[in-house]
Design an enzyme around this catalytic site. Structure first.
Site, PDB file in Angstrom:
ATOM      1  N   SER A 119       0.963  -1.224  -0.081  1.00  0.00           N
ATOM      2  CA  SER A 119       0.003   0.103   0.087  1.00  0.00           C
ATOM      3  C   SER A 119       0.938   1.076   0.003  1.00  0.00           C
ATOM      4  O   SER A 119       1.985   1.145  -0.782  1.00  0.00           O
ATOM      5  CB  SER A 119      -0.685  -0.073   1.012  1.00  0.00           C
ATOM      6  OG  SER A 119      -1.862   1.024   1.150  1.00  0.00           O
ATOM      7  N   TYR A 133      -5.210   8.427  -6.103  1.00  0.00           N
ATOM      8  CA  TYR A 133      -4.005   7.460  -5.692  1.00  0.00           C
ATOM      9  C   TYR A 133      -4.446   6.754  -4.244  1.00  0.00           C
ATOM     10  O   TYR A 133      -4.514   5.653  -4.150  1.00  0.00           O
ATOM     11  CB  TYR A 133      -2.800   8.107  -5.581  1.00  0.00           C
ATOM     12  CG  TYR A 133      -1.873   7.209  -5.056  1.00  0.00           C
ATOM     13  CD1 TYR A 133      -1.251   6.279  -6.135  1.00  0.00           C
ATOM     14  CD2 TYR A 133      -0.950   7.315  -3.702  1.00  0.00           C
ATOM     15  CE1 TYR A 133      -0.158   5.434  -5.427  1.00  0.00           C
ATOM     16  CE2 TYR A 133      -0.058   6.655  -3.268  1.00  0.00           C
ATOM     17  CZ  TYR A 133       0.417   5.807  -4.106  1.00  0.00           C
ATOM     18  OH  TYR A 133       1.555   4.957  -3.809  1.00  0.00           O
ATOM     19  N   LYS A 137      -5.122   2.668  -2.607  1.00  0.00           N
ATOM     20  CA  LYS A 137      -4.214   2.284  -1.456  1.00  0.00           C
ATOM     21  C   LYS A 137      -5.097   1.908  -0.345  1.00  0.00           C
ATOM     22  O   LYS A 137      -4.702   0.956   0.546  1.00  0.00           O
ATOM     23  CB  LYS A 137      -2.991   3.253  -1.235  1.00  0.00           C
ATOM     24  CG  LYS A 137      -2.138   3.293  -2.392  1.00  0.00           C
ATOM     25  CD  LYS A 137      -1.398   1.970  -2.677  1.00  0.00           C
ATOM     26  CE  LYS A 137      -0.374   2.079  -3.821  1.00  0.00           C
ATOM     27  NZ  LYS A 137       0.308   0.746  -4.312  1.00  0.00           N
TER      28      LYS A 137
END
Length: 279
Positions: A119, A133, A137
């Site tokens: 991650s 983004y 994650k």
């Protein structure tokens, strides 16, 4: 260096061959094999399943799967193209789902195995510029927590790594398009070397630790965001309980400084635009 057979999966055949040669230098015996397979792990599950099946027929079952396919796009939410959100979710999330799905049944049958999801600290804390983004994650953590509960009785363990900014070609590329606010926030912590991060991830995965963090900032973030995530030991749980309060106070100061950076940048931008109109 620990005697493992290694299968590398990526898209670029030339880079795969270069990496294969580099890795082979560190072999500890003549029997070790480094296998390269060119495939996009984010596109077609059946293709990913087939290449992993081929790899296991050649080298034996997967003992440890490291999911580290990832890419990044930074910018203000309204400036990021819609297809970038879709592409990042495909690469960063599905690019980890597909390989994991392909090996999990065998790991459960063998009652052994390790799965690593790489991650990011941006998967623990949403920051300016990372609206495309960060969610991809964060998604990995949700997957890891649910999967760990399923596979733990089978002696299969999941590790989620939360590396900080790391000196890689991907980070250099990302830095070219970072908004000023994102750059200034990133500069509040140092950039780590890839080898240092890799060593920590491998160590934590072998030990079966659920969380893997690097440095003091990483440790604090892992405590702060522990929530209902699994713990590897009673000691880890006690550390979370004891440190949570003081780390929350420190975290609030960090958040205040980040908000201050964003406000200053906005005021400077508005001042500059105003001056341009006057001229």
């Amino acid at each position: 260096k620990q005697g493992a057979f290694i299968t590398l999966i990526a898209r670029d055949e030339n880079k795969l061959l270069q990496t294969k040669k580099e890795i082979e230098k560190y072999s500890v015996n003549d029997k070790q094999v480094v296998l390269c397979i060119s495939v996009d792990v984010s596109k077609d599950y059946e293709q990913v399943e087939n290449v992993l099946k081929q790899a296991q027929e050649k080298l034996g079952p997967v003992d440890m799967l490291v999911n580290c396919a990832g890419t990044s796009v930074t910018g203000k939410f309204e400036d990021i193209e819609v297809n970038s959100f879709e592409r990042l979710m495909a690469v960063n999330y599905l690019g980890s789902v597909y390989p994991s799905r392909a090996v999990i049944a065998t790991m459960k049958e063998r009652r052994m195995g390790r799965i690593v999801f790489v991650s990011s600290q941006a998967g623990q804390l949403g920051l300016f510029g990372y609206t495309a983004y960060s969610p991809t994650k964060f998604a990995l953590r949700g997957l890891a927590e649910a999967l760990q509960m399923e596979v733990k009785p089978y002696n299969v363990y999941v590790t989620v790594a939360y590396p900080p900014d790391t000196d890689t070609p991907g980070f250099a590329e990302e830095s070219k398009t970072k908004p000023l606010e994102t750059k200034l926030i990133s500069e509040t912590s140092s950039v780590c070397q890839a080898e240092q991060v890799a060593r920590v991830i491998v160590k934590d995965a072998i030990q079966g630790n659920f969380n893997s963090s690097v440095g003091s900032d990483g440790y604090m973030l892992s405590i702060l965001t522990s929530g209902m995530s699994p713990v590897t030991s009673i000691t880890e749980g006690l550390q979370q309980v004891v440190c949570m309060g003081i780390f929350r106070i420190i975290g609030l100061f960090y958040l205040g400084s980040f908000d201050s950076i964003v406000r200053r940048c906005m005021m400077q931008r508005e001042k500059s635009e105003s001056a341009d109109k006057t001229e």
